[in-house]
Scaffold this motif. Structure first.
Motif, mmCIF file in Angstrom:
data_model
loop_
_atom_site.group_PDB
_atom_site.id
_atom_site.type_symbol
_atom_site.label_atom_id
_atom_site.label_comp_id
_atom_site.label_asym_id
_atom_site.label_seq_id
_atom_site.Cartn_x
_atom_site.Cartn_y
_atom_site.Cartn_z
ATOM 1 N N ALA A 156 0.650 -1.098 -0.037
ATOM 2 C CA ALA A 156 -0.058 -0.210 0.176
ATOM 3 C C ALA A 156 0.865 1.367 -0.059
ATOM 4 C CB ALA A 156 -0.925 -0.154 1.115
ATOM 5 N N TRP A 157 1.923 1.426 0.441
ATOM 6 C CA TRP A 157 2.963 2.301 0.679
ATOM 7 C C TRP A 157 3.302 2.701 -0.893
ATOM 8 C CZ3 TRP A 157 7.918 3.517 -0.910
ATOM 9 C CH2 TRP A 157 8.522 4.848 -0.333
ATOM 10 N N ARG B 198 0.052 3.852 -2.932
ATOM 11 C CA ARG B 198 -0.352 4.982 -2.540
ATOM 12 C C ARG B 198 0.161 6.264 -3.573
ATOM 13 N NH1 ARG B 198 -1.849 9.295 -2.055
ATOM 14 N NH2 ARG B 198 -2.728 10.555 -0.199
ATOM 15 N N ARG C 151 -5.629 2.564 1.229
ATOM 16 C CA ARG C 151 -5.371 3.887 0.669
ATOM 17 C C ARG C 151 -4.723 4.553 1.877
ATOM 18 N NH1 ARG C 151 -4.936 7.312 -3.495
ATOM 19 N NH2 ARG C 151 -5.026 9.397 -3.066
ATOM 20 N N TRP D 191 1.765 7.566 5.538
ATOM 21 C CA TRP D 191 2.587 7.311 4.161
ATOM 22 C C TRP D 191 4.154 8.083 4.779
ATOM 23 C CZ3 TRP D 191 5.859 9.990 0.676
ATOM 24 C CH2 TRP D 191 6.202 9.275 -0.206
#
Length: 310
Positions: free
Chosen positions: A261-262, A265, A292, A298
């Motif tokens: 996901a990192w 994103r 997300r 993040w």
């Protein structure tokens, strides 16, 4: 699983890619189980290379023998392969003859009439781009390759090819993980004297790819560096793993999913290439496509990985 139309093509592709570089010693049943787990997770993209496995086309042949795609099944997959590395020497070869011969070998090994995408695997310092262009033209005209790209190339190396190649270069496969992210981290600390992170090593390749609609495919998304072990669960990265575990609990997914996901994103709309041969890990990692992360989450992972966020 999120999908998108790969720029420069009409292909609908998944965020996550199943890489098949480690299947040489797997049984037919194990290969089929791995591929089925990817399909069940919504992955429709398979990544090969002529040098993966024993000899040339080893893993491609193992896949072809185990899966034996019917025409209908073939149409459901986007199949990509790579060429240009010659393991026993001369090490790199972008000659017309080598590219064409390699593609013919990949098609025969995989049991298919065409590749959706062909990538040039690593830069050949002796490249003659006119030869690459001729090879791409002939392969495209014969219907053997539908789209082309590169792997591990800098922006200037891509520019040199683009001067001669008629087809759009649609992908650049690059190593990227939370802990191996110089293409992202350098820009965060640009113009900061004396800081290792601020040194530009790749001609700003990520921004270049975004400007030219070239999709970055992130390989080794769980590796801490260049094949020196994963960061997930590693005692070398306690702060990062604590942050990942906290986010995994928050989103009710695996740690692998957070690492995926990192990458997904990022607004560059990158793909993540998985190298695992464990069906359960494929399923777990694929969940990251649907997560997300917030901006704060993040950047928290960037800091926890040891990068400076000024």
């Amino acid at each position: 699983m999120r999908t998108f139309t790969l720029p420069g093509t009409e292909l609908t592709v998944s965020d996550v890619v199943l890489g098949l570089m480690r299947i040489q010693d797997k049984t037919d049943e194990e290969v089929r189980a791995l591929v089925s787990s990817a399909r069940d997770a919504g992955i429709n993209f398979l990544d090969h290379a002529d040098i993966y496995g024993d000899g040339v086309h080893g893993c491609e042949r193992r896949f072809g023998e185990a899966v034996r795609l019917t025409p209908a099944e073939r149409e459901r997959w986007v199949i990509q392969s790579k060429t240009g590395i010659v393991k026993q020497g001369p090490y790199f070869d972008f000659s017309y003859e080598h590219i064409v011969e390699s593609v013919h070998g990949s098609l025969e090994a995989l049991g298919t009439d065409y590749l959706d995408i062909l990538l040039l695997h690593r830069p050949d310092a002796l490249v003659e781009p006119e030869e690459v262009a001729r090879a791409f033209d002939d392969l495209a005209a014969a219907g053997k390759v539908r789209a082309f790209g590169v792997s591990n190339h800098t922006s200037h190396q891509i520019e040199l090819l683009r001067r001669y190649v008629e087809q759009p270069l649609v992908a650049n496969q690059l190593q990227l993980s939370i802990t191996h992210a110089p293409m992202i981290a350098q820009g965060l600390a640009a113009n900061m004297q004396g800081l290792e992170q601020s040194v530009a090593r790749d001609d700003g390749v990520l921004d270049y790819c975004r400007l030219h609609d070239i999709t970055v495919q992130a390989w080794s998304p769980f590796q801490s560096g260049f094949f020196d072990g994963p960061f997930l669960g590693s005692s070398r990265f306690p702060e990062l793993n604590a942050a990942i575990d906290r986010l995994a609990a928050r989103y009710d997914v695996s740690a692998e999913a957070i690492a995926v996901a990192w990458i997904t994103r990022h607004p560059a709309r990158m793909q993540v290439v998985l190298g695992t041969t464990t069906p359960q890990r494929v399923s777990a990692a694929a969940q990251g496509s649907e997560v997300r992360l917030s901006r704060a989450e993040w950047y928290e992972l960037v800091r926890a990985a040891g990068y400076l966020v000024p």
